[in-house]
Write an enzyme that holds these catalytic residues in place. Structure first.
Site, PDB file in Angstrom:
ATOM      1  N   ARG A 103       0.775  -1.256   0.121  1.00  0.00           N
ATOM      2  CA  ARG A 103      -0.015   0.024  -0.219  1.00  0.00           C
ATOM      3  C   ARG A 103       1.024   1.342  -0.046  1.00  0.00           C
ATOM      4  O   ARG A 103       0.543   2.310  -0.332  1.00  0.00           O
ATOM      5  CB  ARG A 103      -0.877   0.018   1.325  1.00  0.00           C
ATOM      6  CG  ARG A 103      -1.827   1.304   1.210  1.00  0.00           C
ATOM      7  CD  ARG A 103      -3.175   1.122   1.924  1.00  0.00           C
ATOM      8  NE  ARG A 103      -3.220   0.176   2.839  1.00  0.00           N
ATOM      9  CZ  ARG A 103      -2.891   0.384   4.198  1.00  0.00           C
ATOM     10  NH1 ARG A 103      -2.489   1.487   4.416  1.00  0.00           N
ATOM     11  NH2 ARG A 103      -2.830  -0.471   5.109  1.00  0.00           N
ATOM     12  N   TYR A 154     -13.899  16.941 -16.576  1.00  0.00           N
ATOM     13  CA  TYR A 154     -14.290  15.685 -16.727  1.00  0.00           C
ATOM     14  C   TYR A 154     -15.464  15.208 -15.755  1.00  0.00           C
ATOM     15  O   TYR A 154     -15.367  16.039 -14.467  1.00  0.00           O
ATOM     16  CB  TYR A 154     -13.004  14.864 -16.491  1.00  0.00           C
ATOM     17  CG  TYR A 154     -13.368  13.395 -16.327  1.00  0.00           C
ATOM     18  CD1 TYR A 154     -13.838  12.783 -17.397  1.00  0.00           C
ATOM     19  CD2 TYR A 154     -13.159  12.509 -15.461  1.00  0.00           C
ATOM     20  CE1 TYR A 154     -13.934  11.372 -17.456  1.00  0.00           C
ATOM     21  CE2 TYR A 154     -13.297  11.186 -15.161  1.00  0.00           C
ATOM     22  CZ  TYR A 154     -13.671  10.475 -16.226  1.00  0.00           C
ATOM     23  OH  TYR A 154     -13.786   9.229 -16.156  1.00  0.00           O
ATOM     24  N   LYS A 164      -5.887   5.949 -19.977  1.00  0.00           N
ATOM     25  CA  LYS A 164      -6.105   6.545 -21.354  1.00  0.00           C
ATOM     26  C   LYS A 164      -4.836   6.152 -21.959  1.00  0.00           C
ATOM     27  O   LYS A 164      -4.358   5.095 -22.248  1.00  0.00           O
ATOM     28  CB  LYS A 164      -6.534   7.841 -21.295  1.00  0.00           C
ATOM     29  CG  LYS A 164      -7.667   8.014 -20.337  1.00  0.00           C
ATOM     30  CD  LYS A 164      -9.102   7.194 -20.378  1.00  0.00           C
ATOM     31  CE  LYS A 164      -9.905   7.500 -19.149  1.00  0.00           C
ATOM     32  NZ  LYS A 164     -10.136   8.689 -18.767  1.00  0.00           N
TER      33      LYS A 164
HETATM   34  C1  LIG Z   1     -10.892   9.125 -17.307  1.00  0.00           C
HETATM   35  C2  LIG Z   1     -10.363  10.518 -17.021  1.00  0.00           C
HETATM   36  C3  LIG Z   1     -10.126  10.636 -15.640  1.00  0.00           C
HETATM   37  C4  LIG Z   1     -10.269   9.399 -14.812  1.00  0.00           C
HETATM   38  O1  LIG Z   1      -9.367   8.314 -14.522  1.00  0.00           O
HETATM   39  P1  LIG Z   1      -9.751   7.015 -14.402  1.00  0.00           P
HETATM   40  O2  LIG Z   1      -8.715   6.178 -14.763  1.00  0.00           O
HETATM   41  O3  LIG Z   1     -11.193   6.588 -15.216  1.00  0.00           O
HETATM   42  O4  LIG Z   1     -10.139   7.067 -13.054  1.00  0.00           O
HETATM   43  C5  LIG Z   1      -9.659  11.898 -15.420  1.00  0.00           C
HETATM   44  N1  LIG Z   1      -9.755  12.907 -16.151  1.00  0.00           N
HETATM   45  C6  LIG Z   1      -9.967  12.780 -17.261  1.00  0.00           C
HETATM   46  C7  LIG Z   1      -9.595  13.837 -18.319  1.00  0.00           C
HETATM   47  C8  LIG Z   1     -10.346  11.622 -18.017  1.00  0.00           C
HETATM   48  O5  LIG Z   1     -10.639  11.491 -19.282  1.00  0.00           O
END
Ligand SMILES: *Cc1c(COP(=O)(O)O)cnc(C)c1O
Length: 378
Positions: free
Chosen positions: A43, A95, A192
């Site tokens: 952790r 977001y 992403k």
């Molecule tokens: C997807 C996204 C997040 C959150 O990320 P997760 O990995 O889905 O928790 C935050 N900011 C933006 C701009 C995103 O596209």
């Protein structure tokens, strides 16, 4: 070294004994006391985290990086450092889940937030006037792809003593380095583009501030926001090809944005590297490429929009973005449904809006898929 070299060679430090070219996955919850790496319990740290943190720090040109279990966990880590009464000034088109965590979680604990359009530099005066603890920006924004001048806003936050946080998810460190532009924190969902293969969730906070780095390490262990070693391994693997993937995402997206602009059934198209984009010059200055996201408002009845989305075969109707495969999203009913309709429409997220995440397939096949999906409806 250049970023593409860093992506492959920085953070590969754990192979001395076996000669393994790729570091193993450290699937362990705990470590024997007194080891030379200083690890105690996963952790609060794991060699699979450290490998990825070194790579991501190098790519973001940061002294420090801390990895988390998701982008939202990274956002939680930053917000958790604030206290009751602290004010955040945020870009009005952030977001949906960032809006939601502030609105439905942190406001309960007394955090205050105000939203402004930060493409309008007149609103920078609000930062001087209100001296917020944090200024929260995305650029490009999700889903409207507004570009905010990070360098200009960082001059203002330095004067007001506010911490400038940039959510760099849409550009990725291959196209934009917010810390070089003056931001205090560059945060990303590594789910992403950084990972790029839609098979793991992760988040990262990068900074040059020792104090912020200590706060992030504390949040990782104290709140339990850590990722899994396995996901870190996957993201370390994915990020090795970030630069080549981003080149192809940018090339495909620009072609498809130009193609969409010519269609009678499309009302408008937004893509940072299209000449018609309101902040085109700034995008060119601030980013190495336009990235892979295109937003468009369609000229066709709502029922036909839904049919069009279902007719697409290569584009999967799904949330998320930034993977090698193309996706399409209907923000009003999917990614941004957590924002009340009135608020959503105020910032321009209408029911006719769709968001493409352009993958790295052949651009002609993607355009052909769009043509095949729309032609029965015209
Ligand atoms: C997807 C996204 C997040 C959150 O990320 P997760 O990995 O889905 O928790 C935050 N900011 C933006 C701009 C995103 O596209």
């Amino acid at each position: 070294m250049h970023p593409s070299t860093h992506a492959i060679h920085t953070g590969e430090n754990f192979h001395q004994e076996t000669g393994a070219v790729i570091p193993p996955i450290y699937m362990t919850s705990t470590f024997s006391h007194g080891n030379s790496g200083g690890f105690d319990y996963t952790r609060s740290g794991n060699p699979s985290f450290t490998n990825l943190e070194k790579t991501l720090a190098a790519l973001e040109k940061a002294k420090y990086a801390t990895v988390f279990g998701s982008g939202m966990a990274a956002i939680t880590a930053v917000l958790s450092t604030l206290k009751s009464g602290d004010l955040i000034l945020a870009e009005e088109n952030i977001y949906g889940c960032t809006y939601r965590i502030i609105d439905q979680v942190f406001e309960k604990f007394g955090l205050k937030v105000e939203y402004y359009d930060f493409t309008d530099e007149k609103n920078f005066s609000k930062i001087i006037e209100k001296k917020p603890a944090l200024v929260w920006i995305e650029s490009p924004t999700n889903p409207l792809l507004k570009i905010i001048d990070i360098e200009e806003i960082s001059k203002i936050t330095k004067k007001s003593g506010s911490t400038l946080v940039i959510d760099n998810t849409f550009a990725s460190p291959a196209l934009q380095n917010p810390l070089d532009l003056g931001a205090d924190i560059s945060l990303s969902s590594s789910t992403k583009y950084i990972n790029g293969h839609s098979d793991a969730l992760g988040g990262v906070v990068c900074t040059n501030s020792k104090e912020w780095n200590e706060k992030m390490i504390f949040a990782q262990k104290a709140i339990g926001l850590q990722p899994s070693p396995f996901d870190c391994f996957l993201i370390s693997r994915g990020v090795k090809t970030l630069e080549v993937r981003m080149k192809k995402h940018c090339e495909n997206a620009l072609k498809i944005a130009e193609f969409l602009e010519k269609q009678s059934w499309v009302k408008w198209v937004k893509y940072p590297f299209l000449k018609s984009h309101p902040q085109y010059e700034l995008a060119k200055k601030q980013m190495k490429g336009g990235s892979g996201i295109i937003t468009a408002e369609l000229n066709i009845p709502f029922d036909n929009i839904l049919r069009f989305l279902k007719n697409l075969k290569l584009f999967t109707l799904a949330e998320s973005l930034g993977g090698i495969e193309s996706l399409v999203d209907h923000p009003a009913s999917m990614t941004h449904a957590s924002i009340p309709k009135i608020e959503r429409e105020k910032v321009g997220i209408t029911d006719g809006l769709i968001r493409f995440s352009i993958g790295i397939e052949h651009s002609e096949d993607l355009m052909g898929d769009i043509e095949d999906a729309i032609s029965p409806l015209m």
